[in-house]
Design an enzyme around this catalytic site. Sequence first.
Site, PDB file in Angstrom:
ATOM      1  N   CYS A   2       0.563  -1.458  -0.032  1.00 46.33           N
ATOM      2  CA  CYS A   2       0.046   0.097  -0.041  1.00 46.33           C
ATOM      3  C   CYS A   2       0.509   1.148  -0.092  1.00 46.33           C
ATOM      4  CB  CYS A   2      -0.968  -0.448   1.268  1.00 46.33           C
ATOM      5  SG  CYS A   2      -1.885  -1.574   1.386  1.00 46.33           S
ATOM      6  N   ARG A  27       2.284   2.127  -7.361  1.00 46.20           N
ATOM      7  CA  ARG A  27       1.984   1.031  -6.690  1.00 46.20           C
ATOM      8  C   ARG A  27       1.129   0.722  -6.577  1.00 46.20           C
ATOM      9  NH1 ARG A  27       6.055   1.663  -2.168  1.00 46.20           N
ATOM     10  NH2 ARG A  27       4.687  -0.175  -1.196  1.00 46.20           N
ATOM     11  N   TRP A  74      -3.710  -1.395  -1.418  1.00 47.48           N
ATOM     12  CA  TRP A  74      -3.760  -2.575  -1.523  1.00 47.48           C
ATOM     13  C   TRP A  74      -4.441  -3.856  -1.506  1.00 47.48           C
ATOM     14  CZ3 TRP A  74      -2.959  -3.816  -7.363  1.00 47.48           C
ATOM     15  CH2 TRP A  74      -2.606  -5.676  -7.432  1.00 47.48           C
ATOM     16  N   ASN A 100       0.486  -0.600   6.454  1.00 52.53           N
ATOM     17  CA  ASN A 100       1.008  -1.807   5.449  1.00 52.53           C
ATOM     18  C   ASN A 100       1.411  -3.076   5.701  1.00 52.53           C
ATOM     19  OD1 ASN A 100       1.218  -2.290   2.896  1.00 52.53           O
ATOM     20  ND2 ASN A 100       3.574  -0.908   2.530  1.00 52.53           N
ATOM     21  N   GLY A 101       0.929  -4.416   4.891  1.00 58.41           N
ATOM     22  CA  GLY A 101       1.112  -5.010   5.306  1.00 58.41           C
ATOM     23  C   GLY A 101       0.229  -6.295   6.092  1.00 58.41           C
ATOM     24  N   LYS A 484       9.376 -15.375 -20.924  1.00 61.74           N
ATOM     25  CA  LYS A 484      10.123 -14.323 -21.087  1.00 61.74           C
ATOM     26  C   LYS A 484      10.888 -13.847 -21.632  1.00 61.74           C
ATOM     27  CE  LYS A 484       7.782 -13.113 -18.094  1.00 61.74           C
ATOM     28  NZ  LYS A 484       6.178 -13.988 -17.984  1.00 61.74           N
ATOM     29  N   GLU A 487       9.176 -12.396 -25.120  1.00 62.15           N
ATOM     30  CA  GLU A 487       8.347 -11.500 -24.637  1.00 62.15           C
ATOM     31  C   GLU A 487       8.827 -10.196 -24.574  1.00 62.15           C
ATOM     32  OE1 GLU A 487       5.083 -11.005 -21.777  1.00 62.15           O
ATOM     33  OE2 GLU A 487       6.230 -12.570 -20.073  1.00 62.15           O
ATOM     34  N   HIS A 503      13.831 -35.986 -30.321  1.00 63.01           N
ATOM     35  CA  HIS A 503      12.135 -36.023 -31.745  1.00 63.01           C
ATOM     36  C   HIS A 503      12.146 -35.229 -32.449  1.00 63.01           C
ATOM     37  CE1 HIS A 503      10.579 -40.079 -29.529  1.00 63.01           C
ATOM     38  NE2 HIS A 503      11.676 -39.620 -28.430  1.00 63.01           N
ATOM     39  N   LYS A 603      -1.165  -5.288 -20.926  1.00 60.17           N
ATOM     40  CA  LYS A 603      -0.328  -6.282 -19.128  1.00 60.17           C
ATOM     41  C   LYS A 603      -1.653  -7.337 -18.707  1.00 60.17           C
ATOM     42  CE  LYS A 603       1.415  -7.430 -15.059  1.00 60.17           C
ATOM     43  NZ  LYS A 603       1.767  -8.444 -14.959  1.00 60.17           N
TER      44      LYS A 603
HETATM   45  C1  AGP Z   1       3.292 -13.475 -19.048  1.00 59.17           C
HETATM   46  O1  AGP Z   1       4.289 -12.783 -19.043  1.00 59.17           O
HETATM   47  C2  AGP Z   1       2.068 -12.567 -19.875  1.00 59.17           C
HETATM   48  N1  AGP Z   1       1.828 -11.106 -18.982  1.00 59.17           N
HETATM   49  C3  AGP Z   1       0.902 -12.701 -19.598  1.00 59.17           C
HETATM   50  O2  AGP Z   1       1.249 -14.084 -20.638  1.00 59.17           O
HETATM   51  C4  AGP Z   1       0.183 -13.059 -18.920  1.00 59.17           C
HETATM   52  O3  AGP Z   1       0.935 -14.243 -17.818  1.00 59.17           O
HETATM   53  C5  AGP Z   1      -1.401 -13.940 -19.466  1.00 59.17           C
HETATM   54  O4  AGP Z   1      -1.866 -12.442 -20.046  1.00 59.17           O
HETATM   55  C6  AGP Z   1      -2.146 -14.259 -17.753  1.00 59.17           C
HETATM   56  O5  AGP Z   1      -3.131 -13.188 -17.405  1.00 59.17           O
HETATM   57  P1  AGP Z   1      -3.755 -13.244 -16.473  1.00 59.17           P
HETATM   58  O6  AGP Z   1      -2.854 -14.359 -15.122  1.00 59.17           O
HETATM   59  O7  AGP Z   1      -3.600 -11.295 -15.613  1.00 59.17           O
HETATM   60  O8  AGP Z   1      -4.528 -13.219 -16.756  1.00 59.17           O
END
Ligand code: AGP
Length: 608
Positions: A2, A27, A74, A100-101, A484, A487, A503, A603
């Site tokens: 928070c 945050r 939060w 916070n916590g 990772k 992306e 395979h 995100k």
């Molecule tokens: C992962 O680094 C990505 N940001 C993406 O794959 C993400 O995990 C996926 O869109 C699922 O999002 P969510 O966990 O908010 O449902």
Amino acid sequence: MCGIAGYVGPRNAVDVVFDQLKRLEYRGYDSAGLAYVDEGRLHVLKKAGKLTGLGSLLAESKPSAHTAIAHSRWATHGGPTDLNAHPHHDQDAQISVIHNGIIENYLELKSDLVSRGHTFHSETDTEVAAHVIGEEYRDGVELVEAVRRAVAKLRGAFAFVVVSSAEPGTIVCARNASPLIVGFGEGESMVASDIPALLPYTRRVAILENDMVAKVTVDAIKFYSLEGKPIEPKPFDVDWDAVAAEKGGFEHFMIKEVHEQPEVVHQCLAGRVEGDHVKLDGLFSDHVWHEIDRINIIACGTAYHAGLMGKWMFERMLQLPVDVFYSSEFRYGEPLLSPRSLAIFVSQSGETADSLAALRLCKARRIRTLGVVNVVGSSIARDCDRVLYTQAGPEISVASTKAYTAQVLVLLLLVLHIAQVREMPGVRVPEIVQDLRGFAESMRQSLDLEPQVKALAERFKDSKMVFFLGRNADAHVALEAALKLKEIAYIPTQECPAGELKHGPLALVEPGVLAVFGATDPDTQDKLLSNMKEVQARGGTVVAVTTNEASAWADEMDTVLRVASCETKALAALSTIVPLQLLAYHLANLRGCEIDQPRNLAKSVTVE
Ligand code: AGP
């Protein structure tokens, strides 16, 4: 996670603390509030939602004072509502507390207080803390002494900031794990959970360390130990700019969040491990865990990879069959759902459109649903029958890191909970709980690999493809590591169980190819060795991420990254995600990629 703010001095304290909250908005939060002391009275304004809501309350009342504290919440205990927003006051409404916590023993404290006539208005642990402090304050001691005595009764990770109508001009703070910083101004003093809130007013700051209490007034900031012994603050000057400060001095939110993982482990486990067993509140009643005959885990992206780790743990430890579905496939795949199955939705944001649609399908089929979600009060959290929050704090970077770790941990806690309910002798709950207690330290050791990883990134920054391979749990972590790299560094990857190499994928191996093997499981290391040799024989470079106890074979590899050994195989494998997150980050950084907002991605994918 928070936001905390406090000010005492000649300015209008209410304006200052509101401004401080605005500087902490990054945050993430879901409600906000403030308290100020004016003419011997406490005034509180608070509201669910964004700061604009609190701002409109201020615009109406135009308060002015010289002592104020403020908080952006939060949610962890209790949803994001006006009543649950901070500050909270004590039984006598004489003190106001922001926090916070997580206070682990708040329920037992609350029932004791209720038995002695205390009344509560919120679901929060913070309000309980306010009553505990208020009880000490009734003894006629100074506020700083009341807080010091009260903190001794609280268990958990917390940072408190307290004001009293009887002590205008004084702010008292206490810290145990959650961050708290004080600011030394000219004839004014301030408090915050993070440096950005202080920079417009002062760059002279001091960190309140764990198990310390502070008394903040305009002309002095005094620190004390929990035993009441004075401690000299160690002020220093901050030379960060405001943007850098939001990232805690890190260059990007992603690397900040990778480094937060040891703290996230503490937060994720807080209140959920007790002695040698787990304690999960708010789940289905015990008979349900005897009825369930199958589990379907439904998720996307990183959350899907956490689900695969969940499958591995559920099946090996509980012999409970699990299917893991991509949400987008599940909803159109006409899945066969046993009426006694449980659908688990793993989601950081709790707003992913495909996962929400899959959830609605399960609810229409009257399947029990459980959310493993980070954002409190999000759609998936609200719509599932039950929810286990990952408590990882706001994750800003598009690339999910700390949330993945928390998702896997929560799924392991759920496995242990079911093992306890089903009284399964084969599941070593006490030993696994012991490993969980040590896992934050394991993650800290994994972070120590960063210099080695940076050197590796330098060597392979021009890679055209990277392999991520492993067996069992390591194979699932390999999928997450590969995502990772894809992306944020935009490097194509090939990820599969190591045994699959011959395979097909082995055809892609040629001189210069980097192959990263997760190799933490002693039972499969010998088999892995032949896979590594296959890669080396074709000119590939092998990096083995293994444990401290790996045998001599490790020395035959080009690079070995060693993480902490752990009897619990899922945790040993999970601790390897840190160097692999760091590898993706440093390769992306060297290649000049935009780290926190990678191209083409969002995100939270709230569209189908
Ligand atoms: C992962 O680094 C990505 N940001 C993406 O794959 C993400 O995990 C996926 O869109 C699922 O999002 P969510 O966990 O908010 O449902």
